[in-house]
Structure formats: structure tokens, C-alpha cells
Design a protein around this motif. Sequence first.
Motif, PDB file in Angstrom:
ATOM      1  N   PRO A  65      47.458  16.604  25.354  1.00  0.00           N
ATOM      2  CA  PRO A  65      47.698  16.443  26.173  1.00  0.00           C
ATOM      3  C   PRO A  65      48.822  16.050  26.964  1.00  0.00           C
ATOM      4  N   LEU A  66      49.928  16.731  25.939  1.00  0.00           N
ATOM      5  CA  LEU A  66      51.018  17.482  26.480  1.00  0.00           C
ATOM      6  C   LEU A  66      51.109  19.294  26.650  1.00  0.00           C
ATOM      7  N   ILE A  67      50.131  19.210  26.433  1.00  0.00           N
ATOM      8  CA  ILE A  67      49.857  20.996  26.974  1.00  0.00           C
ATOM      9  C   ILE A  67      50.629  21.521  28.257  1.00  0.00           C
ATOM     10  N   ASP A  68      51.773  22.937  27.539  1.00  0.00           N
ATOM     11  CA  ASP A  68      52.202  23.289  28.542  1.00  0.00           C
ATOM     12  C   ASP A  68      51.667  24.380  29.743  1.00  0.00           C
ATOM     13  N   PRO A  69      51.712  23.640  30.292  1.00  0.00           N
ATOM     14  CA  PRO A  69      51.269  24.572  32.388  1.00  0.00           C
ATOM     15  C   PRO A  69      51.615  25.731  31.458  1.00  0.00           C
ATOM     16  N   SER A  70      52.643  26.104  30.904  1.00  0.00           N
ATOM     17  CA  SER A  70      53.110  27.489  30.604  1.00  0.00           C
ATOM     18  C   SER A  70      52.368  28.059  30.139  1.00  0.00           C
ATOM     19  N   GLN A  71      51.785  27.907  29.161  1.00  0.00           N
ATOM     20  CA  GLN A  71      50.922  28.607  28.573  1.00  0.00           C
ATOM     21  C   GLN A  71      49.913  28.538  28.726  1.00  0.00           C
ATOM     22  N   ILE A  72      49.877  27.501  29.726  1.00  0.00           N
ATOM     23  CA  ILE A  72      48.209  27.982  30.653  1.00  0.00           C
ATOM     24  C   ILE A  72      48.384  29.528  31.607  1.00  0.00           C
ATOM     25  N   ASN A  73      49.964  29.728  31.559  1.00  0.00           N
ATOM     26  CA  ASN A  73      50.235  31.135  32.595  1.00  0.00           C
ATOM     27  C   ASN A  73      50.225  32.146  31.489  1.00  0.00           C
ATOM     28  N   LEU A  74      50.718  31.911  30.467  1.00  0.00           N
ATOM     29  CA  LEU A  74      51.196  32.644  29.969  1.00  0.00           C
ATOM     30  C   LEU A  74      49.869  33.708  29.242  1.00  0.00           C
ATOM     31  N   LEU A  75      48.675  33.222  29.196  1.00  0.00           N
ATOM     32  CA  LEU A  75      47.529  33.072  28.596  1.00  0.00           C
ATOM     33  C   LEU A  75      46.414  34.289  29.627  1.00  0.00           C
ATOM     34  N   ALA A  76      46.631  32.904  31.063  1.00  0.00           N
ATOM     35  CA  ALA A  76      46.080  33.449  31.992  1.00  0.00           C
ATOM     36  C   ALA A  76      46.520  35.300  32.659  1.00  0.00           C
ATOM     37  N   ASN A  77      48.108  35.380  32.847  1.00  0.00           N
ATOM     38  CA  ASN A  77      48.039  36.945  32.058  1.00  0.00           C
ATOM     39  C   ASN A  77      47.681  38.244  31.121  1.00  0.00           C
ATOM     40  N   CYS A  78      46.982  37.565  30.946  1.00  0.00           N
ATOM     41  CA  CYS A  78      46.556  38.182  29.927  1.00  0.00           C
ATOM     42  C   CYS A  78      45.694  39.896  30.480  1.00  0.00           C
ATOM     43  N   PHE A  79      45.135  38.650  31.673  1.00  0.00           N
ATOM     44  CA  PHE A  79      44.223  39.444  32.228  1.00  0.00           C
ATOM     45  C   PHE A  79      44.528  40.183  33.662  1.00  0.00           C
ATOM     46  N   ASN A  80      45.671  39.932  33.679  1.00  0.00           N
ATOM     47  CA  ASN A  80      45.630  41.404  34.638  1.00  0.00           C
ATOM     48  C   ASN A  80      45.865  42.788  34.046  1.00  0.00           C
ATOM     49  N   ASP A  81      45.348  42.523  32.844  1.00  0.00           N
ATOM     50  CA  ASP A  81      45.535  44.306  32.589  1.00  0.00           C
ATOM     51  C   ASP A  81      43.627  43.947  32.460  1.00  0.00           C
ATOM     52  N   ILE A  82      42.952  44.724  32.946  1.00  0.00           N
ATOM     53  CA  ILE A  82      41.454  45.769  32.477  1.00  0.00           C
ATOM     54  C   ILE A  82      41.142  45.053  31.869  1.00  0.00           C
ATOM     55  N   SER A  83      41.548  45.508  30.989  1.00  0.00           N
ATOM     56  CA  SER A  83      41.126  45.678  29.657  1.00  0.00           C
ATOM     57  C   SER A  83      40.976  44.712  28.517  1.00  0.00           C
ATOM     58  N   THR A  84      41.137  43.756  28.906  1.00  0.00           N
ATOM     59  CA  THR A  84      41.309  42.262  28.843  1.00  0.00           C
ATOM     60  C   THR A  84      40.068  41.126  28.824  1.00  0.00           C
ATOM     61  N   ASP A  85      39.184  41.071  27.461  1.00  0.00           N
ATOM     62  CA  ASP A  85      37.970  40.772  28.406  1.00  0.00           C
ATOM     63  C   ASP A  85      38.113  39.029  27.417  1.00  0.00           C
ATOM     64  N   LEU A  86      38.501  38.730  25.997  1.00  0.00           N
ATOM     65  CA  LEU A  86      39.118  37.635  25.467  1.00  0.00           C
ATOM     66  C   LEU A  86      41.245  37.726  24.912  1.00  0.00           C
ATOM     67  N   ALA A  87      40.768  36.546  25.247  1.00  0.00           N
ATOM     68  CA  ALA A  87      42.613  35.979  25.165  1.00  0.00           C
ATOM     69  C   ALA A  87      42.683  34.554  24.706  1.00  0.00           C
ATOM     70  N   THR A  88      43.931  34.448  23.695  1.00  0.00           N
ATOM     71  CA  THR A  88      44.433  33.670  23.337  1.00  0.00           C
ATOM     72  C   THR A  88      46.031  33.620  23.059  1.00  0.00           C
ATOM     73  N   LEU A  89      46.641  32.603  22.513  1.00  0.00           N
ATOM     74  CA  LEU A  89      47.719  32.182  21.893  1.00  0.00           C
ATOM     75  C   LEU A  89      48.038  32.484  20.827  1.00  0.00           C
ATOM     76  N   VAL A  90      49.507  32.626  20.353  1.00  0.00           N
ATOM     77  CA  VAL A  90      49.812  32.198  18.671  1.00  0.00           C
ATOM     78  C   VAL A  90      51.271  32.057  19.040  1.00  0.00           C
ATOM     79  N   LYS A  91      51.433  31.224  17.103  1.00  0.00           N
ATOM     80  CA  LYS A  91      53.519  30.939  17.279  1.00  0.00           C
ATOM     81  C   LYS A  91      53.794  31.473  16.559  1.00  0.00           C
TER      82      LYS A  91
END
Length: 255
Positions: free
Chosen positions: A101-127
Amino acid sequence: MKILGIIPARFASTRFPGKPLIDLAGKSMIQRVYEQAKKATSLSDVVVATDDEQIFEAVKAFKGNVILTSSKHLSGTDRCAEVANKMTGYDAIINIQGDEPLIDPSQINLLANCFNDISTDLATLVKKIETQEELFNYNTPKVIINKNFDAIYFSRQVIPYLKNIEPKDYLNNHKFYKHIGIYGYRTSTLGIISSMEIGDLEKSEMLEQLRWIENGCKIKVAVTRNESLAIDVPEDIDRVLEAILAIDLEKKKQN
């Protein structure tokens, strides 16, 4: 690029039935996740995907977008694939966990930015893992990444094993990462992975992303510094409520 945020939500959770509808300081959990996701500037639209009429009506009540899906899906990825077939025209899909319920919108944006690379088909986050408790908690999946920031393997065990190092000294001798359970898929890839059969690795670890790795898929990784608070079991509620109330108090001070 058009990106759709999908929040899979089901009522019949094994560990916590009805979890999306629990009250968190006056709002249901699914409403709080939805409102946080709507703040992500990378998303063109956000929709809740559920197989439950109660959740469907609850989302409608707060004027959210929601779609009914099959009750036969085994994972959130499969539910996202059904939605992607019904809501066409998106280049990528972000699968947003319905129990944060407290997911940070910036984390969603960070993940979405992975698709600016045309070679990215799947992506996820780590910490980066900071504590011994996290490192040796089997409910916290660990990730090994290569120099290209692709995930090599996920495990509930501590990986890699450090030879000749005492477990209490692991964090002083290696940088360990934990998985943050938010996924991104190129839309064309989502249909492919949702049709893959469960393999031995996934059966062993009960981690669906191992199915993709076992089939030779690359999973791009982005590193976040932000912590995520999930409600997996009822005992997690107080911790999240405390965080929500602290945020609300801070907002009042600023106003």
C-alpha cells in the motif's frame, strides 16, 4: 511509449484471505496501492485485475479502473497476460504488487525506464541487503546479477555461498541483493512467458521468475534504494499502519 500498470488482486489468498479489502486507516489496501500507482508518471493507465466480485465492486466504489479475469490463473503474470489481451495498444506492462500500500511511484518509474532500452524484454527491481535478518530470511528471495545488470538466479537461500567466510561476516565481504517483487514485461514477451510450463527450478524455489530464466529469458535489473513494505500475513498490518500514520502526520505538519 505507452505503459499499462496492472495490479493483480485476488480474494482467495492462502495465507491471508480477503487481503486486498482490509481497512488501512480508512481506505482499503487495494485503494491505497491504486492511488500510489496513479502517481507514477511513467504509466499511461492503471487497472486492477481481479477474479473476485467483491474486489471488483470495491474498486468501482472508489472510481478506479478494474477488469474481471479468470479464476484459474496461477500467478499475477498470467492475470496480466489476460488483461493485455483485452486492453491492447500498450508497449509494456508493469505488474504492481497488490499488497504494497505504500509502494513508491518512483520505483514504478525506475522499472519503466528499463524499457527505454529496446533490448529489454523483462525487468524487475532489486535492493541491497542491509541486515543479517534479511539475508537469512527464507521469505526474502535473493538475486545474483551479472555485470550487465541481468538477473542470473533467484533463490530463497543465501546466494552466493561464501567459502571460508563465517555467516555472521557475509555482509562485510560481499554485496547481496534482495528481490523487490515488481515486474515489467514488453507486451510482446508477456504472451510468450505466460504460455511457458512450470519447470523444475520454479517447483523447487516457488519463484515464478525462475521459469523465465530456465527458458533462457533475460531479466533486466534496476537497483532501488527505497524499501518496500508488504502485507503478507495479518501480523504485518500494524507495521504498515504505523508507517501510514507517520506519513499522514508529516503531511499535516507541512500544511
